[in-house]
Design an enzyme around this catalytic site. Structure first.
Site: not given
Ligand code: CAA
Length: 406
Positions: A83, A115, A237
């Site tokens: 992609e 993906c 994945h």
């Molecule tokens: N210590 C330990 N854990 C902590 C922490 C700390 N100090 N601070 C936060 N965390 C935890 C949170 O509790 C959370 O865990 P849970 O989901 O189990 O509750 C985790 O860390 C992530 O924290 P946030 O949710 O606050 O993180 P975020 O909002 O900044 O970002 C995300 C997370 C949305 C996945 C972001 O990384 C993102 O947008 N990623 C890209 C999209 C993605 O990967 N999507 C996956 C599905 S889509 C797919 O699979 C296709 C692809 O390849 C993209």
């Protein structure tokens, strides 16, 4: 004559980019607590391509390793899943075909559905081999995951290429004919042509992934797929490795199998060791999970493994396979560790400078077709040397092409 016998993955390897940004370095500058990266999303570091690396150079490195072992005599098809397309028209695999010096009597094509593309390629490849069991199909999955700087997705970036040789009577994994499918139009993650970085609704993407897992799993079971108890583990994945934990919890809940978080972590640990060091490699990610599982010290002979492939947008597939007896003789564990360990660590400023170079239109590149040479960035076998008359110029640094054409 077509075959009803076992068809699947005869050999598997991966390569990654030449630079690495550890999450400790990222956390020092973003102000995030590093445990959010290490534990919250389950990532330690992300591979970053140097200026002269891209999906073609990584894929060519991985493919060359397979060709060195098996030769190319039985190869009739090369399927390239990505992609991170580099051209709107020409398949990236044609460049790999040229770099490896493969013969002219082949079909080469590129596949895209986020993906998921590599799994489509794998399934098409098994069908081609069933029709003509004397044939090998080369499946390449190569991607660079780039999100906007300072966005939530930034910490999940990465880059890698997986290469698989699909054959009859395979040495590593037989792919079962049953699979479960799920397609659903959702805008969770996408990249319009005018953007170098993906757009993503993070939370929506997590929900879409889990919804697709439920849908694909139900279809898989409905069509006679194995029960959870019959699967040794599941390779998911892994956009970030904690996503696999969320997915497995969901799957076990669907199957009404109680499990603690610690049990889930133990079951999946052998599948996450490469992805947590490499980051998201989109199409390649699932197959890095399989490489990690095979390279782990588990005894997998004759065991069945589940696979969940998810491509945002979205298309998903749940399928399974059986690890062949004797698979250990063909493993490439040393090569995989070397690919990860040889990466050159970069600091945060260098990472941001490299990231900005990929904004579209790439400011540092001529759009008028003028000659532009790229500096040597890494010590791999293949590199993107530059651009000339709107064409990408790749070169084989050393040794020379595997199969030089007369
Ligand atoms: N210590 C330990 N854990 C902590 C922490 C700390 N100090 N601070 C936060 N965390 C935890 C949170 O509790 C959370 O865990 P849970 O989901 O189990 O509750 C985790 O860390 C992530 O924290 P946030 O949710 O606050 O993180 P975020 O909002 O900044 O970002 C995300 C997370 C949305 C996945 C972001 O990384 C993102 O947008 N990623 C890209 C999209 C993605 O990967 N999507 C996956 C599905 S889509 C797919 O699979 C296709 C692809 O390849 C993209």
């Amino acid at each position: 004559m077509p075959t009803d016998g076992p068809v699947g993955i005869h050999d598997l390897t991966f390569r990654t980019a030449g630079l690495v940004l550890p999450h400790t370095e990222l956390a020092r500058h973003t102000g995030a607590c590093v445990t959010k990266y290490h534990q919250g999303i389950g990532q330690q570091a992300m591979s970053i391509p140097a200026t002269d690396e891209d999906i073609v150079t990584m894929a060519a490195e991985a493919a060359a390793a397979l060709m060195e072992r098996h030769g190319a005599d039985r190869l009739r098809t090369l399927l390239f899943a990505t992609e991170t397309g580099i051209d709107q028209s020409k398949a990236a695999g044609v460049y790999v075909h040229q770099l490896l010096g493969l013969g002219p009597h082949m079909r080469v094509v590129e596949l895209k559905q986020a993906c998921y593309g590599a799994t489509a390629a794998l399934q098409l490849a098994t069908a081609l081999v069933r029709r003509d069991p004397g044939q090998h199909v080369l499946v390449l999955a190569s991607d660079v995951a780039r999100y906007d700087l300072d966005s939530p997705g930034e910490a999940t970036q990465g880059a890698a290429a997986a290469a698989m040789l699909i054959a009859a009577d395979p040495a590593l994994v037989t792919i079962h004919p049953t699979s479960g499918l799920y397609t659903h139009d959702v805008m969770d993650f996408w990249r319009p042509n005018y953007r170098a970085t993906a757009l993503v609704d993070g939370k929506k993407s997590l929900a879409a992934y889990l919804q697709a897992l439920r849908g694909a799993w139900r279809d898989y079971r409905h069509r006679g797929g194995l029960d959870v108890a019959q699967l040794h583990t599941v390779c998911y994945h892994q956009p970030f490795t904690r996503m696999a934990h969320k997915a497995h919890a969901q799957l076990l809940q669907e199957a009404e199998v109680p499990a603690t978080a610690a049990e889930i972590a133990r079951a999946l640990a052998p599948t996450t060791s490469y992805n947590e060091l490499v980051g998201n490699s989109y199409t390649a990610s699932l197959y890095l999970a399989l490489a990690a599982l095979l390279d782990s010290d588990q005894q997998l002979d004759g065991r069945s493994v589940g696979f969940f492939s998810y491509g945002s947008g979205s298309v998903a597939e749940f399928f399974s396979g059986t690890v062949r007896t004797g698979y250990r003789h063909l493993l490439r564990t040393e090569e995989h560790l070397e690919a990860v360990q040889r990466r050159y660590p970069i600091d945060y400023d260098t990472y941001r400078r490299l990231h900005r170079m990929h904004r579209l239109p790439r400011q540092e590149l001529p759009v008028n077709g003028a000659q532009h040479d790229l500096p040597h960035g890494v010590s791999g076998r293949y590199r993107l040397a530059g651009f000339h008359e709107h064409q990408r110029i790749y070169e084989c640094v050393s040794p020379p092409p595997l199969f030089p054409q007369p």
